[in-house]
Design an enzyme around this catalytic site. Structure first.
Site, short mmCIF file in Angstrom:
data_model
loop_
_atom_site.label_atom_id
_atom_site.label_comp_id
_atom_site.label_asym_id
_atom_site.label_seq_id
_atom_site.Cartn_x
_atom_site.Cartn_y
_atom_site.Cartn_z
CG ASN A 186 -6.92 -0.63 1.89
OD1 ASN A 186 -6.24 -0.07 1.02
ND2 ASN A 186 -6.38 -1.27 2.90
CB CYS B 237 -0.92 0.03 1.21
SG CYS B 237 -2.05 -1.34 1.28
CG HIS C 251 -3.34 3.64 3.34
ND1 HIS C 251 -3.76 3.43 2.04
CD2 HIS C 251 -3.35 2.41 3.93
CE1 HIS C 251 -4.00 2.14 1.87
NE2 HIS C 251 -3.76 1.50 3.00
O1 UT7 Z 1 -3.89 -1.22 3.78
C1 UT7 Z 1 -2.98 -1.95 4.55
C2 UT7 Z 1 -3.19 -1.74 5.96
N1 UT7 Z 1 -4.41 -2.38 6.40
C3 UT7 Z 1 -4.96 -1.97 7.50
O2 UT7 Z 1 -4.50 -1.02 8.06
C4 UT7 Z 1 -6.13 -2.73 8.05
C5 UT7 Z 1 -5.99 -2.79 9.55
N2 UT7 Z 1 -7.02 -3.55 10.25
C6 UT7 Z 1 -8.30 -3.19 10.29
O3 UT7 Z 1 -8.74 -2.25 9.66
C7 UT7 Z 1 -9.22 -3.95 11.23
O4 UT7 Z 1 -8.44 -4.80 12.05
C8 UT7 Z 1 -10.31 -4.79 10.50
C9 UT7 Z 1 -11.35 -3.88 9.88
C10 UT7 Z 1 -9.67 -5.67 9.44
C11 UT7 Z 1 -11.04 -5.68 11.51
O5 UT7 Z 1 -11.61 -4.89 12.53
P1 UT7 Z 1 -11.40 -5.27 14.05
O6 UT7 Z 1 -12.13 -4.29 14.85
O7 UT7 Z 1 -9.92 -5.37 14.27
O8 UT7 Z 1 -12.13 -6.63 14.14
P2 UT7 Z 1 -11.55 -8.03 14.63
O9 UT7 Z 1 -10.68 -8.61 13.59
O10 UT7 Z 1 -11.01 -7.91 16.02
O11 UT7 Z 1 -12.87 -8.89 14.71
C12 UT7 Z 1 -13.89 -8.59 15.68
C13 UT7 Z 1 -15.05 -9.54 15.44
C14 UT7 Z 1 -14.61 -11.00 15.29
O12 UT7 Z 1 -15.63 -11.81 15.86
P3 UT7 Z 1 -15.44 -12.41 17.35
O13 UT7 Z 1 -14.20 -13.24 17.29
O14 UT7 Z 1 -15.30 -11.23 18.24
O15 UT7 Z 1 -16.68 -13.19 17.54
C15 UT7 Z 1 -14.62 -11.23 13.81
O16 UT7 Z 1 -14.85 -12.56 13.47
O17 UT7 Z 1 -15.68 -9.19 14.19
C16 UT7 Z 1 -15.77 -10.36 13.39
N3 UT7 Z 1 -15.72 -9.94 12.00
C17 UT7 Z 1 -16.82 -9.58 11.31
N4 UT7 Z 1 -18.11 -9.50 11.68
C18 UT7 Z 1 -18.97 -9.08 10.74
C19 UT7 Z 1 -14.64 -9.83 11.20
N5 UT7 Z 1 -15.01 -9.39 9.98
C20 UT7 Z 1 -16.37 -9.24 10.04
C21 UT7 Z 1 -17.33 -8.80 9.10
N6 UT7 Z 1 -18.61 -8.74 9.51
N7 UT7 Z 1 -17.02 -8.44 7.84
#
Ligand code: UT7
Length: 330
Positions: free
Chosen positions: A287, A115, A257
């Site tokens: 993104n 990125c 970004h």
């Molecule tokens: O461009 C390169 C750089 N990239 C980035 O900077 C991305 C950085 N990361 C992020 O933006 C975030 O970590 C994400 C958007 C990818 C994820 O958000 P999060 O708040 O970190 O969520 P998480 O991974 O901790 O997941 C929380 C919960 C999980 O469920 P449990 O284990 O708490 O039951 C996931 O399974 O949300 C669940 N989950 C979803 N639920 C509904 C993950 N994706 C989804 C989804 N819809 N699409």
């Protein structure tokens, strides 16, 4: 660096017409519009049609940037394309862009820093122009992330979109005030596995025996990447301002970004820049990796958010891990 200023004289962008909304994802995976909006800030993203390559998106953005700079493709002496989604493994996507633009006087190369590719490409163009080695460079950040997205994986598929952004970098008048003031560029290869595509490279080429594993899509440890992204974008922004001798209050517009609205908000607060100086378009495109910053830069121009004399801070972060910030006087 020499005294030759490297000036951004034109910007352009392009996104495919097809829109994939959060409601579309509600029908594809176990997710909700509410989760996507509150956790990422994304409402929709653009997806290219089958058979279209990154070079096609790049050419449209490049044409607009050239028109705004008042240049013909034949005026270019260097073309740099930043992407993680090349048309083919070989040759470089920049060569397809060169042919489609008709920019046959330009040397052509791709830059790969995930990125951060556009930021690395812009720094390369700046160094070439400042040294006097090149005079007119087109830098394009482009992605067809739909080709690397696993649409069965809810944790990544809702995040990514396709698009392109471009800038023309030209040698300015000696001693002029406009131009790129500096960069902070970094990488940390200890985190290669946090954001990667495990299959399809030289270590694990796609073969009939492993294609069923389906690991030729982007895999990401979102939580870890999130934390490092905030720290890295804040420190690169502070570093480039310090090196250039400017304070945060001098900045007219901050273009981060566009990976996650919560990352953008956290970075904005920690840098100490007011929210009305932050440009955000993540809700429309998600993104778009290498295209993210130049696409936002072009939209900021078109929206009248950047005027002559303005100081713009741009910062990117991505797989590698890689990150970088640039300060530009327009
Ligand atoms: O461009 C390169 C750089 N990239 C980035 O900077 C991305 C950085 N990361 C992020 O933006 C975030 O970590 C994400 C958007 C990818 C994820 O958000 P999060 O708040 O970190 O969520 P998480 O991974 O901790 O997941 C929380 C919960 C999980 O469920 P449990 O284990 O708490 O039951 C996931 O399974 O949300 C669940 N989950 C979803 N639920 C509904 C993950 N994706 C989804 C989804 N819809 N699409």
């Amino acid at each position: 660096m020499s005294n030759i200023p490297a000036v951004i004289t034109g910007t352009g962008s392009y996104t495919p017409a097809r829109v994939l909304t959060n409601s579309d994802f509600e029908r594809m995976v176990d997710t909700s519009d509410e989760w996507i909006r509150t956790r990422t800030g994304i409402r929709e993203r653009r997806i290219k049609e089958d058979g279209i390559g990154s070079s096609d998106l790049a050419v449209e953005a490049g044409k607009k940037a050239l028109a705004r700079a008042g240049l013909e493709p034949s005026d270019l002496d260097l073309l740099i394309v930043g992407t993680v989604t090349p048309d083919y493994p070989v040759p470089a996507t920049s060569c397809f862009v060169q042919r489609k633009l008709g920019a046959f006087n330009a040397a052509a190369m791709d830059v790969g820093a995930a990125c951060s590719s556009f930021m690395y490409g812009l720094s390369t163009a700046t160094a070439y122009v400042k040294s006097g080695f090149r005079k007119r460079v087109l830098v394009i950040g482009v992605e067809s992330l739909s080709s690397l997205t696993n649409y069965a994986d809810r944790s990544t598929c809702v995040l990514f979109g396709d698009g392109a952004g471009a800038v023309v970098v030209e040698a300015g008048e000696n001693g002029g005030k406009q131009g790129v003031l500096g960069f902070a560029l970094h990488a940390d290869g200890r985190h290669t596995g946090l954001l990667w595509v495990p299959l399809g490279g030289s270590v694990n080429p796609i073969r009939s025996g492993n294609v069923d594993q389906g690991r030729f899509f982007i895999e990401m440890n979102g939580n870890e990447v999130f934390k490092i992204a905030v720290r890295a974008m804040v420190s690169a922004s502070a570093e480039v301002c310090k090196t250039a001798g400017v304070s945060v209050d001098d900045i007219s517009l901050f273009i981060p970004h566009q990976a996650n609205i919560r990352i953008i908000d956290a970075v904005q607060k920690r840098i100490g820049i007011s929210s009305d100086k932050v440009f955000v378009n993540i809700e429309k495109y998600g993104n778009t990796s290498s295209a993210s910053v130049p696409l936002a830069l072009d939209e900021a121009f078109c929206a009248g958010r950047i005027k002559k004399g303005d100081l713009v801070l741009m910062v990117a972060f991505g797989g590698g891990l890689t990150w970088g910030a640039a300060l530009v006087r327009f």
